[in-house]
Design a protein around this motif. Structure first.
Motif, PDB file in Angstrom:
ATOM      1  N   LYS A  65       0.814  -1.219   0.000  1.00 17.19           N
ATOM      2  CA  LYS A  65       0.000   0.000   0.000  1.00 17.19           C
ATOM      3  C   LYS A  65       0.848   1.271   0.000  1.00 17.19           C
ATOM      4  O   LYS A  65       0.320   2.369   0.209  1.00 17.19           O
ATOM      5  N   GLY A  66       2.156   1.125  -0.245  1.00 18.99           N
ATOM      6  CA  GLY A  66       3.009   2.285  -0.440  1.00 18.99           C
ATOM      7  C   GLY A  66       2.930   2.769  -1.873  1.00 18.99           C
ATOM      8  O   GLY A  66       2.118   2.285  -2.674  1.00 18.99           O
ATOM      9  N   SER A  67       3.786   3.729  -2.220  1.00 22.21           N
ATOM     10  CA  SER A  67       3.757   4.328  -3.555  1.00 22.21           C
ATOM     11  C   SER A  67       5.022   4.012  -4.337  1.00 22.21           C
ATOM     12  O   SER A  67       6.097   3.822  -3.764  1.00 22.21           O
ATOM     13  N   VAL A  68       4.883   3.969  -5.658  1.00 24.12           N
ATOM     14  CA  VAL A  68       6.006   3.789  -6.567  1.00 24.12           C
ATOM     15  C   VAL A  68       5.681   4.530  -7.860  1.00 24.12           C
ATOM     16  O   VAL A  68       4.509   4.728  -8.198  1.00 24.12           O
TER      17      VAL A  68
ATOM     18  N   THR B 108       0.067   2.451  -6.704  1.00 25.13           N
ATOM     19  CA  THR B 108       0.060   1.854  -5.372  1.00 25.13           C
ATOM     20  C   THR B 108       0.614   0.435  -5.432  1.00 25.13           C
ATOM     21  O   THR B 108       0.223  -0.359  -6.295  1.00 25.13           O
ATOM     22  N   VAL B 109       1.526   0.139  -4.526  1.00 23.02           N
ATOM     23  CA  VAL B 109       2.072  -1.213  -4.424  1.00 23.02           C
ATOM     24  C   VAL B 109       1.067  -2.072  -3.664  1.00 23.02           C
ATOM     25  O   VAL B 109       0.786  -1.837  -2.498  1.00 23.02           O
ATOM     26  N   ASN B 110       0.518  -3.072  -4.328  1.00 19.06           N
ATOM     27  CA  ASN B 110      -0.508  -3.916  -3.698  1.00 19.06           C
ATOM     28  C   ASN B 110       0.029  -5.212  -3.120  1.00 19.06           C
ATOM     29  O   ASN B 110      -0.684  -5.901  -2.379  1.00 19.06           O
ATOM     30  N   ASP B 111       1.257  -5.560  -3.451  1.00 17.92           N
ATOM     31  CA  ASP B 111       1.882  -6.725  -2.827  1.00 17.92           C
ATOM     32  C   ASP B 111       3.379  -6.627  -3.065  1.00 17.92           C
ATOM     33  O   ASP B 111       3.834  -6.020  -4.045  1.00 17.92           O
TER      34      ASP B 111
ATOM     35  N   LEU C 206       1.283  -4.396  -8.968  1.00 16.41           N
ATOM     36  CA  LEU C 206       0.527  -3.165  -9.176  1.00 16.41           C
ATOM     37  C   LEU C 206      -0.805  -3.523  -9.810  1.00 16.41           C
ATOM     38  O   LEU C 206      -0.850  -4.322 -10.748  1.00 16.41           O
ATOM     39  N   THR C 207      -1.885  -2.970  -9.298  1.00 14.02           N
ATOM     40  CA  THR C 207      -3.197  -3.190  -9.902  1.00 14.02           C
ATOM     41  C   THR C 207      -3.574  -1.929 -10.666  1.00 14.02           C
ATOM     42  O   THR C 207      -3.735  -0.857 -10.082  1.00 14.02           O
TER      43      THR C 207
ATOM     44  N   GLY D 292       6.044  -0.741  13.784  1.00 11.00           N
ATOM     45  CA  GLY D 292       5.284  -1.191  12.621  1.00 11.00           C
ATOM     46  C   GLY D 292       5.598  -0.495  11.329  1.00 11.00           C
ATOM     47  O   GLY D 292       4.885  -0.650  10.339  1.00 11.00           O
ATOM     48  N   TYR D 293       6.686   0.295  11.281  1.00  7.74           N
ATOM     49  CA  TYR D 293       7.020   1.026  10.068  1.00  7.74           C
ATOM     50  C   TYR D 293       7.868   0.219   9.105  1.00  7.74           C
ATOM     51  O   TYR D 293       8.036   0.616   7.951  1.00  7.74           O
ATOM     52  N   LEU D 294       8.423  -0.882   9.553  1.00  5.34           N
ATOM     53  CA  LEU D 294       9.254  -1.717   8.712  1.00  5.34           C
ATOM     54  C   LEU D 294       8.637  -3.080   8.565  1.00  5.34           C
ATOM     55  O   LEU D 294       8.074  -3.643   9.510  1.00  5.34           O
ATOM     56  N   LYS D 295       8.767  -3.630   7.363  1.00  3.94           N
ATOM     57  CA  LYS D 295       8.270  -4.980   7.098  1.00  3.94           C
ATOM     58  C   LYS D 295       9.180  -5.995   7.773  1.00  3.94           C
ATOM     59  O   LYS D 295      10.402  -5.942   7.632  1.00  3.94           O
TER      60      LYS D 295
END
Length: 216
Positions: free
Chosen positions: A136-139, A147-150, A158-159, A212-215
């Motif tokens: 859900k971040g941006s690219v 939007t990055v969906n996965d 990307l969808t 929670g800011y990092l994966k």
């Protein structure tokens, strides 16, 4: 600075080699040139180019060797279709995200799948850039704010909704296509701040992870 909301498409009508670098002419019947001035910035497939001359339907820009070596311009030929966006104004609706027009890497489309009326597009991510992507971040892909969906190891999904397909070069995207990739500039600033101030400000990678800011 740009928003990643594409205003028009055009094409490279001429590419002139000047020593080791290029001067390109970009022609578009869709872009409004009425407020374009010498020295303005126009993102061309996500690459920030400076206008050195223009007409009612075209502009010319110099492309440095640095840009040629690090973006899709290395492989572009006359006739290449490109996404176009003029630099944002203070009054512009901020519909996308902060885009600098400084490409981080040339990546490739790995697969394209139908998803209802939309399409899921998987794009490869260089290992050194993987850390900048979160779900859900941006690219920015070829200048388009998405939007990055996965996120998986080495790829992002990307969808693409029908409107984006219709208004950008993604209408013709195919597996194997090369695309210009720019990571979210805010992620770079956060990384730099943390690395420069780790231990002195109380903010470090461990704190960001716990918050929670990092994966994981």
């Amino acid at each position: 600075m740009f928003t990643g909301i594409i205003e028009a498409t055009g094409h490279l009508s001429n590419i002139t080699r000047l020593g080791d670098d290029y001067q390109v002419e970009v022609t578009s019947t869709e872009l409004d040139f009425s407020d374009v001035h010498l020295g303005d910035s126009i993102a061309t497939n996500g690459v920030c180019l400076t206008v050195v001359s223009f007409t009612e339907q075209s502009f010319k820009a110099d492309v440095s060797l640095e840009t040629i070596n690090n973006t899709g311009f290395k492989h572009y030929a006359a006739g290449q279709t490109v996404n176009l966006e003029k630099a944002m104004l203070p009054t512009t609706r901020f519909g996308g995200h902060m885009v600098s027009g400084h490409v981080d890497a040339v990546s490739h489309v790995q697969s394209v799948y139908d998803n209802g009326r939309a399409k899921d597009v998987w794009i490869s991510v260089p290992a050194e850039l993987q850390k900048y992507f979160v779900k859900k971040g941006s690219v920015t892909v070829d200048g388009i704010s998405l939007t990055v969906n996965d996120v998986t190891d080495g790829q992002i999904k990307l969808t693409i909704v029908p409107h984006t397909f219709a208004q950008t070069t993604l209408a013709k995207v195919r597996t194997g296509d090369a695309v210009n990739l720019e990571v979210d500039i805010i992620a770079r600033y956060v990384e730099n701040f943390v690395s420069q101030n780790s231990g002195s400000s109380g903010v470090d990678m461990s704190l960001l992870a716990r918050s929670g800011y990092l994966k994981k």
